[in-house]
Each structure stands twice: as structure tokens, then as C-alpha cells.
Design an enzyme around this catalytic site. Structure first.
Site, short mmCIF file in Angstrom:
data_model
loop_
_atom_site.label_atom_id
_atom_site.label_comp_id
_atom_site.label_asym_id
_atom_site.label_seq_id
_atom_site.Cartn_x
_atom_site.Cartn_y
_atom_site.Cartn_z
N ASP A 1 17.13 53.48 3.11
CA ASP A 1 16.02 53.99 2.32
C ASP A 1 16.20 55.49 2.05
O ASP A 1 16.31 56.30 2.98
CB ASP A 1 14.73 53.74 3.12
CG ASP A 1 13.50 54.35 2.50
OD1 ASP A 1 13.54 54.73 1.32
OD2 ASP A 1 12.48 54.44 3.23
N ASP B 1 12.86 51.38 -9.28
CA ASP B 1 12.09 50.15 -9.51
C ASP B 1 10.71 50.51 -10.07
O ASP B 1 10.00 51.34 -9.50
CB ASP B 1 11.94 49.37 -8.19
CG ASP B 1 13.28 48.81 -7.74
OD1 ASP B 1 13.94 48.14 -8.54
OD2 ASP B 1 13.70 49.09 -6.60
N ASP C 1 12.44 53.46 -18.02
CA ASP C 1 12.10 52.81 -19.29
C ASP C 1 10.68 52.28 -19.24
O ASP C 1 10.32 51.43 -20.04
CB ASP C 1 13.10 51.69 -19.61
CG ASP C 1 13.19 50.65 -18.50
OD1 ASP C 1 12.81 50.97 -17.36
OD2 ASP C 1 13.61 49.51 -18.77
N ARG D 1 23.02 48.01 -17.02
CA ARG D 1 22.35 46.76 -17.35
C ARG D 1 20.84 46.93 -17.39
O ARG D 1 20.15 46.39 -18.21
CB ARG D 1 22.70 45.69 -16.32
CG ARG D 1 23.92 44.88 -16.66
CD ARG D 1 24.19 43.85 -15.58
NE ARG D 1 24.15 44.47 -14.25
CZ ARG D 1 23.36 44.09 -13.25
NH1 ARG D 1 22.53 43.09 -13.41
NH2 ARG D 1 23.41 44.68 -12.08
C1 LIG Z 1 16.11 49.12 -11.00
S1 LIG Z 1 17.51 49.42 -10.02
C2 LIG Z 1 18.37 50.70 -10.93
C3 LIG Z 1 19.82 50.82 -10.55
C4 LIG Z 1 20.60 51.95 -11.23
N1 LIG Z 1 20.05 53.26 -10.94
C5 LIG Z 1 20.70 51.74 -12.72
O1 LIG Z 1 20.17 52.57 -13.46
O2 LIG Z 1 21.30 50.75 -13.12
C6 LIG Z 1 16.80 50.32 -8.64
C7 LIG Z 1 17.71 50.38 -7.44
O3 LIG Z 1 17.14 51.25 -6.47
C8 LIG Z 1 17.28 50.67 -5.17
N2 LIG Z 1 16.21 51.26 -4.35
C9 LIG Z 1 14.88 51.10 -4.51
N3 LIG Z 1 14.20 51.85 -3.62
C10 LIG Z 1 15.14 52.50 -2.87
C11 LIG Z 1 15.04 53.42 -1.80
N4 LIG Z 1 13.88 53.82 -1.31
N5 LIG Z 1 16.19 53.89 -1.28
C12 LIG Z 1 17.40 53.50 -1.76
N6 LIG Z 1 17.54 52.62 -2.79
C13 LIG Z 1 16.43 52.14 -3.34
C14 LIG Z 1 17.19 49.17 -5.42
O4 LIG Z 1 17.79 48.43 -4.39
C15 LIG Z 1 17.93 49.04 -6.75
O5 LIG Z 1 19.31 48.85 -6.55
#
Ligand SMILES: C[S@@+](CC[C@H](N)C(=O)[O-])C[C@H]1O[C@@H](n2cnc3c(N)ncnc32)[C@H](O)[C@@H]1O
Length: 236
Positions: free
Chosen positions: A121, A144, A180, A216
């Protein structure tokens, strides 16, 4: 005495099964030692123990300005952006192990040497593993979105997180973000603008950061008709 709370109830990610496909497992086993930094945990596998520490010069084999990326997913943009910045060390926090495995495969295939990953995290990582003023640049792309109102409390970029991140940014450091989801962009702007330690570099709206490859997630957002908002702030 009030005990320090080490386990946050509300986190910005879903705790999913970390089961990996065969290719991901192979990449993890082959390249984990080179790129993944192990940290002491507290209760959960994505947590960071408050006493955990990282020796970044030893991990990267040099001392260089530190870029931190939060949530790179499968590393579609991380790998090429890190390659474009050989003078910097890039530390990525990603909670989803199968995604980390995919990052490792790309780093190895591309012979990228300036990236290390902590599978934890990012909130806890920034809190416990990064020194005050330790970050030269911070990237948060497509965190997210948690679109339902009852889930907004899970969004990573809130006032509390901004306070923590600002303490970790060195003077002059830039924080780049993209989303987005219009209402998340508004929330980001509100909490970032409200912090006296940050200035918005593009108060009238930033252009898309050209160095950031279209992932993606971004593609999916565009196909669904959502506009992408880029933000860039500087630590004063
Ligand atoms: C919607 S995806 C976007 C991935 C990438 N940044 C992109 O633009 O393609 C969000 C990513 O953040 C990770 N994530 C969410 N909260 C997190 C946190 N607190 N610490 C580390 N990773 C996190 C999720 O596992 C996911 O892989």
C-alpha cells in the site's frame, strides 16, 4: 497511551486473490530478487510495518533523485517513463502481485535498471519508508476512481493523503496526476489547491503529459466517452 493504529480500515484498493498465471509466476520467480524490495509487514500482506525501513542507495546501487509512482498497474507507462529518465531512480508501489509480476517481466526484457517495486500500500509506504522531503517527483495516474458516492472515502487522493505526500516531496518537486473521472479530478483539484505547500502549475487546465503513454485504463475511459484530466502541482 494511545496505540499507533497500523491497520487502516479504509484502503484505496480491493484485497483480491494474488493468484498468478503461470507466466506471471515464472516472471515473479525469475526477477523478483532483482526488482522487488521486501519490507516488513504488519497485519496484511500489503501492509508496511511502522518500523520497516528501505536502504534506497543500496537497493538502486547509487544515489539519485527519487521518482515515486503509486499504482502503476501492469507497468504499461512506468517502464517507458522510467527508461526516459535514466538519471532518476523510480520506486513503484503496487498492491496487486500479478500486476507486479508483469512489471518485472517488462523490466527484465527491457534491461531497465532504475526501477524497484514495493508490493505494498502506497499510503503506508510513503508514511513509513520514505523520508521527509525524500521525493523529487511523484506520479499518480488513474488511481482507482471509486465512482459510487458511498465508496468515495476509498479514494486515494484526499486531504489526509495530500498532507502526507506533501511532507514527502522535496522543495520544487512536481506531483503529476491524471484521472478520467471528472468528479475525482474536481476532488483532486480541491484538496491539492487547498494545501499551502503546493501550487497548481496549470490553473487553467494542463495539457496531457506527452511522456505518459496511453494505458489500457486511459483507453477504456476514452472509449466510454470520459475526458482525461492531467494535473501538475509543485511543492513550494
Ligand atoms: C486503475 S489502475 C491504474 C494503473 C496505471 N496507473 C494505469 O494508468 O494504467 C490503479 C492501480 O493502482 C493500484 N492501487 C490502488 N490503490 C493502491 C495503493 N494504496 N497502493 C498501491 N497501489 C494501489 C491498483 O492495484 C491498480 O493496479
Amino acid at each position: 497511551m494511545v496505540q499507533q493504529r497500523v491497520h487502516r480500515e479504509v484502503v484505496s484498493f480491493v484485497r483480491r486473490s494474488a493468484r498468478m498465471r503461470a507466466g506471471q509466476r515464472a516472471a515473479w520467480e525469475r526477477h523478483q530478487a532483482a526488482y522487488v524490495l521486501e519490507v516488513a509487514r504488519s497485519e496484511t500482506s500489503t501492509s508496511v510495518h511502522p518500523d520497516a525501513r528501505l536502504d534506497l542507495p543500496a537497493a538502486f546501487g547509487r544515489e539519485a533523485p527519487l521518482i515515486v509512482e503509486i499504482g502503476p498497474g501492469t507497468g504499461e507507462s512506468l517502464v517507458s517513463m522510467a527508461r526516459a529518465r535514466p538519471e532518476a531512480d523510480v520506486l513503484a508501489f503496487e498492491v496487486y502481485q500479478p500486476a507486479v509480476a508483469q512489471i518485472l517481466g517488462q523490466l527484465a526484457r527491457g534491461h531497465v535498471s532504475n526501477v524497484r517495486v514495493v508490493a505494498a500500500d502506497a499510503h503506508a509506504g510513503l508514511q513509513h519508508l520514505i523520508a521527509p522531503a525524500g521525493i523529487a517527483e511523484l506520479w499518480t495516474f488513474f488511481p482507482d476512481p471509486w465512482p459510487k458516492s458511498r465508496h468515495h472515502k476509498r479514494r486515494l487522493v484526499d486531504a489526509e493523503f495530500v498532507g502526507l505526500a506533501v511532507e514527502r516531496l522535496r522543495r520544487g518537486a512536481r506531483w503529476r496526476l491524471a484521472t478520467d473521472w471528472t468528479d475525482y479530478a474536481e476532488q483532486m483539484r480541491a484538496v491539492l489547491d487547498a494545501h499551502p505547500g503546493l501550487v497548481n502549475e496549470h490553473p487553467n487546465g494542463a495539457r496531457r503529459w506527452a511522456e505518459r503513454p496511453v494505458t489500457r485504463f486511459e483507453q477504456r475511459g476514452r472509449q466510454a466517452g470520459r475526458d482525461v484530466v492531467d494535473l501538475a502541482y509543485r511543492r513550494v
